[in-house]
Design a protein around this motif. Structure first.
Motif, PDB file in Angstrom:
ATOM      1  N   SER A  51       0.895  -1.250  -0.003  1.00  0.00           N
ATOM      2  CA  SER A  51       0.056  -0.030  -0.031  1.00  0.00           C
ATOM      3  C   SER A  51       0.820   1.152  -0.013  1.00  0.00           C
ATOM      4  CB  SER A  51      -1.047   0.025   1.232  1.00  0.00           C
ATOM      5  OG  SER A  51      -1.652  -1.032   1.215  1.00  0.00           O
ATOM      6  N   GLN A  55      -2.582   3.798  -3.509  1.00  0.00           N
ATOM      7  CA  GLN A  55      -2.839   2.788  -4.235  1.00  0.00           C
ATOM      8  C   GLN A  55      -2.449   1.469  -3.748  1.00  0.00           C
ATOM      9  OE1 GLN A  55      -3.746   2.851  -7.457  1.00  0.00           O
ATOM     10  NE2 GLN A  55      -4.266   5.120  -7.143  1.00  0.00           N
ATOM     11  N   LEU A  57      -0.795  -2.284  -4.248  1.00  0.00           N
ATOM     12  CA  LEU A  57      -0.286  -3.067  -5.448  1.00  0.00           C
ATOM     13  C   LEU A  57       0.165  -4.347  -4.938  1.00  0.00           C
ATOM     14  CD1 LEU A  57       2.619  -0.115  -5.884  1.00  0.00           C
ATOM     15  CD2 LEU A  57       0.723  -0.366  -7.172  1.00  0.00           C
ATOM     16  N   PRO A  75      -0.876  -0.194 -11.428  1.00  0.00           N
ATOM     17  CA  PRO A  75      -2.245   0.203 -11.875  1.00  0.00           C
ATOM     18  C   PRO A  75      -2.027   1.303 -12.976  1.00  0.00           C
ATOM     19  CG  PRO A  75      -2.048   0.661  -9.731  1.00  0.00           C
ATOM     20  CD  PRO A  75      -0.804   0.089  -9.876  1.00  0.00           C
ATOM     21  N   ALA A  77      -2.964   4.047 -13.512  1.00  0.00           N
ATOM     22  CA  ALA A  77      -2.537   5.231 -13.101  1.00  0.00           C
ATOM     23  C   ALA A  77      -1.265   5.638 -12.572  1.00  0.00           C
ATOM     24  CB  ALA A  77      -3.550   5.729 -11.437  1.00  0.00           C
ATOM     25  N   LEU A  78      -0.552   4.614 -12.150  1.00  0.00           N
ATOM     26  CA  LEU A  78       0.794   4.602 -11.835  1.00  0.00           C
ATOM     27  C   LEU A  78       1.884   4.343 -12.875  1.00  0.00           C
ATOM     28  CD1 LEU A  78       0.744   3.604  -8.018  1.00  0.00           C
ATOM     29  CD2 LEU A  78       0.576   5.832  -9.007  1.00  0.00           C
TER      30      LEU A  78
END
Length: 102
Positions: A51, A55, A57, A75, A77-78
């Motif tokens: 975490s 996010q 992961l 993700p 977004a990253l």
């Protein structure tokens, strides 16, 4: 994303070093304030739940005879952080495989 880190330690020694150093994984994650949980679903795989930056992961480390392979699911977004995360994995992975400091 996969990052391979070569070693010449043997699987047993890699398992020992990863086990002893797994509590330091969060210290190597860019941005700080990360929480990492590890488990060993098999003898040659360490699973990670991370975490960080709001996010969640997941990833794992596979131990092979001459390398360890870090697998990380980023993700979308990253995705822009991939080069930074890859560099951090390479650097921290090498540190985790170093011999213990007295």
């Amino acid at each position: 994303m996969q990052v391979a880190i070569p070693h010449q330690l043997g699987r047993e020694e890699v398992r020992r070093r990863l086990s002893e150093n797994s509590d330091q994984i969060a210290d190597h994650i860019p941005g700080g304030m990360a929480e990492v949980q590890t488990s060993w679903p098999s003898e040659d795989r360490m699973a990670m739940a991370i975490s960080a930056m709001g996010q969640a992961l997941s990833g794992h480390i596979d131990i092979e005879d001459n390398q360890v392979i870090f697998h990380m699911d980023l993700p979308p977004a990253l995705g822009f952080l991939k080069p930074i995360v890859e560099g951090a994995i390479r650097q921290s992975g090498q540190k985790m495989l170093e011999p213990p400091k007295d």
